[in-house]
Design an enzyme around this catalytic site. Sequence first.
Site, PDB file in Angstrom:
ATOM      1  N   PHE A  25       0.871  -1.175   0.000  1.00 44.42           N
ATOM      2  CA  PHE A  25       0.000   0.000   0.000  1.00 44.42           C
ATOM      3  C   PHE A  25       0.913   1.231   0.000  1.00 44.42           C
ATOM      4  O   PHE A  25       1.186   1.812   1.057  1.00 44.42           O
ATOM      5  CB  PHE A  25      -0.914  -0.001   1.228  1.00 44.42           C
ATOM      6  CG  PHE A  25      -1.878  -1.152   1.271  1.00 44.42           C
ATOM      7  CD1 PHE A  25      -3.094  -1.079   0.610  1.00 44.42           C
ATOM      8  CD2 PHE A  25      -1.554  -2.309   1.946  1.00 44.42           C
ATOM      9  CE1 PHE A  25      -3.986  -2.144   0.640  1.00 44.42           C
ATOM     10  CE2 PHE A  25      -2.437  -3.380   1.985  1.00 44.42           C
ATOM     11  CZ  PHE A  25      -3.648  -3.297   1.329  1.00 44.42           C
ATOM     12  N   PHE A  71       3.015   1.180   3.896  1.00 43.96           N
ATOM     13  CA  PHE A  71       3.196  -0.100   4.562  1.00 43.96           C
ATOM     14  C   PHE A  71       2.806  -1.220   3.611  1.00 43.96           C
ATOM     15  O   PHE A  71       2.115  -1.010   2.608  1.00 43.96           O
ATOM     16  CB  PHE A  71       2.378  -0.180   5.861  1.00 43.96           C
ATOM     17  CG  PHE A  71       0.939  -0.565   5.690  1.00 43.96           C
ATOM     18  CD1 PHE A  71       0.541  -1.895   5.689  1.00 43.96           C
ATOM     19  CD2 PHE A  71      -0.045   0.406   5.526  1.00 43.96           C
ATOM     20  CE1 PHE A  71      -0.788  -2.248   5.537  1.00 43.96           C
ATOM     21  CE2 PHE A  71      -1.370   0.063   5.376  1.00 43.96           C
ATOM     22  CZ  PHE A  71      -1.742  -1.279   5.372  1.00 43.96           C
ATOM     23  N   GLU A  74       1.371  -5.388   3.771  1.00 43.78           N
ATOM     24  CA  GLU A  74       0.822  -6.466   4.596  1.00 43.78           C
ATOM     25  C   GLU A  74       1.434  -7.786   4.148  1.00 43.78           C
ATOM     26  O   GLU A  74       1.351  -8.159   2.971  1.00 43.78           O
ATOM     27  CB  GLU A  74      -0.696  -6.521   4.439  1.00 43.78           C
ATOM     28  CG  GLU A  74      -1.322  -7.690   5.188  1.00 43.78           C
ATOM     29  CD  GLU A  74      -2.758  -7.944   4.788  1.00 43.78           C
ATOM     30  OE1 GLU A  74      -3.395  -8.783   5.434  1.00 43.78           O
ATOM     31  OE2 GLU A  74      -3.236  -7.300   3.821  1.00 43.78           O
ATOM     32  N   ILE A  75       2.073  -8.492   5.068  1.00 43.08           N
ATOM     33  CA  ILE A  75       2.598  -9.828   4.787  1.00 43.08           C
ATOM     34  C   ILE A  75       1.471 -10.822   5.041  1.00 43.08           C
ATOM     35  O   ILE A  75       0.975 -10.944   6.165  1.00 43.08           O
ATOM     36  CB  ILE A  75       3.824 -10.137   5.656  1.00 43.08           C
ATOM     37  CG1 ILE A  75       4.981  -9.193   5.276  1.00 43.08           C
ATOM     38  CG2 ILE A  75       4.256 -11.589   5.488  1.00 43.08           C
ATOM     39  CD1 ILE A  75       6.227  -9.388   6.098  1.00 43.08           C
ATOM     40  N   VAL A  76       1.070 -11.544   3.995  1.00 40.23           N
ATOM     41  CA  VAL A  76      -0.081 -12.439   4.081  1.00 40.23           C
ATOM     42  C   VAL A  76       0.353 -13.862   4.424  1.00 40.23           C
ATOM     43  O   VAL A  76      -0.157 -14.476   5.360  1.00 40.23           O
ATOM     44  CB  VAL A  76      -0.876 -12.425   2.761  1.00 40.23           C
ATOM     45  CG1 VAL A  76      -2.153 -13.237   2.893  1.00 40.23           C
ATOM     46  CG2 VAL A  76      -1.208 -10.995   2.347  1.00 40.23           C
ATOM     47  N   CYS A  96       3.913 -16.570   4.776  1.00 39.39           N
ATOM     48  CA  CYS A  96       5.374 -16.707   4.836  1.00 39.39           C
ATOM     49  C   CYS A  96       5.676 -18.151   5.200  1.00 39.39           C
ATOM     50  O   CYS A  96       5.262 -18.630   6.268  1.00 39.39           O
ATOM     51  CB  CYS A  96       5.960 -15.756   5.878  1.00 39.39           C
ATOM     52  SG  CYS A  96       7.751 -15.926   6.087  1.00 39.39           S
ATOM     53  N   VAL A 132      15.767 -24.712   8.713  1.00 43.95           N
ATOM     54  CA  VAL A 132      16.962 -24.703   9.577  1.00 43.95           C
ATOM     55  C   VAL A 132      18.230 -24.505   8.743  1.00 43.95           C
ATOM     56  O   VAL A 132      19.282 -25.057   9.043  1.00 43.95           O
ATOM     57  CB  VAL A 132      17.057 -25.989  10.432  1.00 43.95           C
ATOM     58  CG1 VAL A 132      17.962 -25.759  11.645  1.00 43.95           C
ATOM     59  CG2 VAL A 132      15.697 -26.445  10.901  1.00 43.95           C
ATOM     60  N   LYS A 133      18.120 -23.774   7.663  1.00 44.12           N
ATOM     61  CA  LYS A 133      19.289 -23.434   6.846  1.00 44.12           C
ATOM     62  C   LYS A 133      19.475 -21.923   6.732  1.00 44.12           C
ATOM     63  O   LYS A 133      20.336 -21.465   5.987  1.00 44.12           O
ATOM     64  CB  LYS A 133      19.140 -24.036   5.446  1.00 44.12           C
ATOM     65  CG  LYS A 133      19.114 -25.560   5.412  1.00 44.12           C
ATOM     66  CD  LYS A 133      18.992 -26.067   3.978  1.00 44.12           C
ATOM     67  CE  LYS A 133      18.958 -27.587   3.941  1.00 44.12           C
ATOM     68  NZ  LYS A 133      18.833 -28.113   2.545  1.00 44.12           N
ATOM     69  N   GLY A 134      18.647 -21.150   7.447  1.00 43.90           N
ATOM     70  CA  GLY A 134      18.749 -19.702   7.365  1.00 43.90           C
ATOM     71  C   GLY A 134      17.987 -19.099   6.208  1.00 43.90           C
ATOM     72  O   GLY A 134      18.075 -17.895   5.949  1.00 43.90           O
ATOM     73  N   TYR A 135      17.206 -19.928   5.476  1.00 49.70           N
ATOM     74  CA  TYR A 135      16.471 -19.417   4.330  1.00 49.70           C
ATOM     75  C   TYR A 135      15.414 -18.395   4.756  1.00 49.70           C
ATOM     76  O   TYR A 135      15.193 -17.390   4.075  1.00 49.70           O
ATOM     77  CB  TYR A 135      15.787 -20.561   3.577  1.00 49.70           C
ATOM     78  CG  TYR A 135      16.734 -21.461   2.819  1.00 49.70           C
ATOM     79  CD1 TYR A 135      18.025 -21.042   2.494  1.00 49.70           C
ATOM     80  CD2 TYR A 135      16.347 -22.735   2.413  1.00 49.70           C
ATOM     81  CE1 TYR A 135      18.887 -21.864   1.795  1.00 49.70           C
ATOM     82  CE2 TYR A 135      17.201 -23.567   1.707  1.00 49.70           C
ATOM     83  CZ  TYR A 135      18.472 -23.130   1.399  1.00 49.70           C
ATOM     84  OH  TYR A 135      19.326 -23.948   0.705  1.00 49.70           O
ATOM     85  N   GLY A 136      14.735 -18.665   5.885  1.00 51.32           N
ATOM     86  CA  GLY A 136      13.675 -17.748   6.332  1.00 51.32           C
ATOM     87  C   GLY A 136      14.192 -16.360   6.643  1.00 51.32           C
ATOM     88  O   GLY A 136      13.601 -15.352   6.254  1.00 51.32           O
ATOM     89  N   LEU A 156       3.314  -4.934   8.227  1.00 46.13           N
ATOM     90  CA  LEU A 156       2.289  -5.378   9.169  1.00 46.13           C
ATOM     91  C   LEU A 156       1.910  -6.799   8.810  1.00 46.13           C
ATOM     92  O   LEU A 156       1.831  -7.148   7.613  1.00 46.13           O
ATOM     93  CB  LEU A 156       1.047  -4.482   9.116  1.00 46.13           C
ATOM     94  CG  LEU A 156       1.155  -3.103   9.777  1.00 46.13           C
ATOM     95  CD1 LEU A 156      -0.086  -2.291   9.485  1.00 46.13           C
ATOM     96  CD2 LEU A 156       1.378  -3.213  11.272  1.00 46.13           C
ATOM     97  N   TYR A 216       2.521 -20.023  16.335  1.00 47.49           N
ATOM     98  CA  TYR A 216       3.745 -20.706  15.932  1.00 47.49           C
ATOM     99  C   TYR A 216       4.706 -19.789  15.183  1.00 47.49           C
ATOM    100  O   TYR A 216       5.890 -20.115  15.055  1.00 47.49           O
ATOM    101  CB  TYR A 216       3.410 -21.915  15.045  1.00 47.49           C
ATOM    102  CG  TYR A 216       2.472 -22.898  15.700  1.00 47.49           C
ATOM    103  CD1 TYR A 216       2.907 -23.728  16.733  1.00 47.49           C
ATOM    104  CD2 TYR A 216       1.141 -22.979  15.303  1.00 47.49           C
ATOM    105  CE1 TYR A 216       2.042 -24.625  17.343  1.00 47.49           C
ATOM    106  CE2 TYR A 216       0.269 -23.878  15.900  1.00 47.49           C
ATOM    107  CZ  TYR A 216       0.723 -24.705  16.927  1.00 47.49           C
ATOM    108  OH  TYR A 216      -0.123 -25.581  17.533  1.00 47.49           O
ATOM    109  N   ILE A 248      -5.790  -3.623   5.890  1.00 47.45           N
ATOM    110  CA  ILE A 248      -5.230  -4.926   6.212  1.00 47.45           C
ATOM    111  C   ILE A 248      -6.345  -5.891   6.568  1.00 47.45           C
ATOM    112  O   ILE A 248      -7.350  -5.516   7.172  1.00 47.45           O
ATOM    113  CB  ILE A 248      -4.213  -4.803   7.378  1.00 47.45           C
ATOM    114  CG1 ILE A 248      -3.448  -6.112   7.574  1.00 47.45           C
ATOM    115  CG2 ILE A 248      -4.887  -4.357   8.654  1.00 47.45           C
ATOM    116  CD1 ILE A 248      -2.275  -5.977   8.522  1.00 47.45           C
ATOM    117  N   TYR A 273      -7.501 -11.446  11.003  1.00 53.22           N
ATOM    118  CA  TYR A 273      -7.533 -12.895  11.193  1.00 53.22           C
ATOM    119  C   TYR A 273      -7.825 -13.194  12.662  1.00 53.22           C
ATOM    120  O   TYR A 273      -7.174 -12.625  13.556  1.00 53.22           O
ATOM    121  CB  TYR A 273      -6.203 -13.531  10.794  1.00 53.22           C
ATOM    122  CG  TYR A 273      -5.860 -13.378   9.334  1.00 53.22           C
ATOM    123  CD1 TYR A 273      -6.284 -14.312   8.396  1.00 53.22           C
ATOM    124  CD2 TYR A 273      -5.115 -12.288   8.886  1.00 53.22           C
ATOM    125  CE1 TYR A 273      -5.972 -14.167   7.055  1.00 53.22           C
ATOM    126  CE2 TYR A 273      -4.810 -12.140   7.536  1.00 53.22           C
ATOM    127  CZ  TYR A 273      -5.239 -13.082   6.627  1.00 53.22           C
ATOM    128  OH  TYR A 273      -4.934 -12.943   5.302  1.00 53.22           O
TER     129      TYR A 273
END
Length: 792
Positions: free
Chosen positions: A529, A534, A536-538, A540, A548-552, A572, A578, A603, A606
């Site tokens: 937007f 900002f 909005e991350i929908v 991920c 566990v390889k640092g990709y995230g 946002l 989790y 936004i 949820y």
Amino acid sequence: MAMADMSNMSGSKGKTQPFLTVHGGHSGQGARPSLLEKSAQRKAYLKSYPKHEKWRKLAIYSSCREKNMCDCTSWKSANPQSNSKNTSDASIDESDNHDNSISNTSADTDNSLLQEACKSCGHPLTSHIVHLKHLDDKELNKLLSMTVDMDSIWALVSNQHIDNDTKQVYVYVFRMLRKCINEATRPSFDAQLGKPPFEQPTIERAVYNFTILKFNNLKQAECQVMHELAKMFLRCLNRWRIESPSSRKARLNSQADDQIYKINYNRWLCFCHIPILCDSFERFNLISTFGRTFLRSVITTIKDQILNRFQSDKDKRNDEKYIALMKKFPRFLEALENEVLHNPATAMWDPNINLNLSVTAIEPSPVSVNQDLRSDNATSGSTTESSVIGIKRSSSQSSLVDSNDNKKSKIADDVPRTVVAKVIAKISDTQDMVGPEGGGFSTQSTRDELARNEEKSSVISFHVVANSVTSDPSRQTLKWLIGLRNVFSYQLPRMPREYITRLVFDHKHRTLALIKNNRAIGGICFRMFPTQNFSEIVFCAVSSNEQVKGYGTHLMNHLKDYHVKMDVLNFLTYADEYAIGYFQKQGFSKDIKLGKSVYTGFIKDYEGATLMWCPLNPKIIYTELSLVLKMQKEVIKELIELKRREFRKVYPGLTCFKEGVSHIPIENIPGLRESGLRIPSNQDESTDDPKLEIVLKNILNQMKNHPSAWPFLEPVDKRDAPDYYDFIKYPMDLKTMGERLVNGHYVNKKLFVADINRMLANCKTYNRPETEYYRCAVTLEKYFNSKLKDMR
């Protein structure tokens, strides 16, 4: 949220609303798109035209250039295919008719289109587009954007509630855009209104100076609160709707500075307000454009409106921290108003003042806002954009409040640059190993180091992909989008598969894809937007067998760099139980400092999820941040080791105690003086000497009898100065010193001198130099110093 009425943004004759409301609601949720969103969609649509249709569109705004000097000012089709609308401007009329009658003409009919005769002058279309044929698509797209901006401006002009002052400016801007399209030039107000900033120092710099001069003597926490209030005031002022000259004149019944105010109002409209809607113009921040004259004319009205606005917000919120901050806002605004209006000699407007901060002060903001990025963000075409590592920030993104801030002041006792350079050279040299790995890397790797190394060796890659409604996306893009849909569906089992599919393939959403072996193994789906600053991350997610390889972490860093490039500086997202830990590691916080009005209605909500926010710093290259931090740690470790070597000397033990000595002076211990320890001297007189008490009592009585001592005879009464003890934490007066002298507190002369100096310093801190109290402190200080010389 319903569409905001853009015509009431400035110069409205009705009740003044404090903040600009240029945004509309979230499309797809039943809200009408705002004028900004309509303009962005219209521009994206026009940019998708083939080149001959772009010429035809621009010809409507272009005069005939036949050699016989034709007087025709606009090309008109001889065969219109739609009914025209009655408007107040012929060119707008023709624009609408033409847009409703675009045909799917094939490439082999281009020449016949170019030879189509004008209904007004009979000359072919080519006679109206001579000045356009040499322009590339980028330049043509800018001119097409001007046509949309003309429509937007005319919509404001046509509003019957707008006042004449504002309408005149809008009409002027409309004509300027028309002229620039006809001449294929870029519009600019510099020749008519000057070039920002119009005064030095700017409002931002002046408020920065005021906060330091007025409140920097407070405790750290109190000082930080005042800096937060200063930033809050500047943010409000930057989005404020300025009162039109006619409304102001009717309210004040005054003509004192009407002409100056009108000039500043026109400048605000042209440089700060109109560019929000029309990105054909460069946009400037109000606080970095105007200075003393402008702030003096609006401070009182804005102060009252800000207090009313925040008072109503405070009643609706239960945030104790926010309420505590708001209780101090009136004091800050009143002090600022008094300084601006009633203190002509204030140092806050001194352009040469150089203040050093002990705490983080006001956030610097760029003087100019890059509008090309904003307009490009509205384009929803098929994209496969490679992310960029090591983006060089533009000067507008990294510029500070003032050019003087670019020169960092040298910190006292700082390590010389030459020493740091030698240390960096050493830890970077693979031949000179530091630890088992050598170089600038310790045995503990950063979270994203593996992913970064794989990217450098082309094992993985990152791409921004999106669907399109204006052109067919490539086969590769569709393959990656399907792969991303599958990853999100598998890793997020609580989300309905149909919902994930709809958002991933929605042309308004984009996805940063993590590609390995030409297959999508993870990604972040988001919606930008730009007008609200900002995204909005929908979704991920990364495939379970690739975690566990640092990709995230590396994926999120790429997304941050991409948004910094696009000049969108806030994230946002709603995170489930989790995902909260992951987002906290990436810099997200549950403490949302972004105003609710910025994202409400945009936004998606949820249930059972936590809203989190992450601000972005445009000066940071996030994909390289962990390397920089790691290098800094190694540099600090090496500098500490160098410092230790300077003092690492072993002295022989003391043998005097074996010879029967019971104690020795502390200064005789080997190595203490060499280490920098200051050995206190015992040269001060003690009360064991009766002469000291007599001398101090004599000096105290003489000071009490001095003509300038009347402010210091008794402790300060709270009824005379209610906020005195908020500023002065350690008060002192001559009566208290007399009591201390009787009780034997002054065991040496230093304690007595310290209390005198504290008493005088308190007076100078609380009172201004031009006050009688301040002058009394100066006079009494001179008198005491003369008596002190006599004691020696």
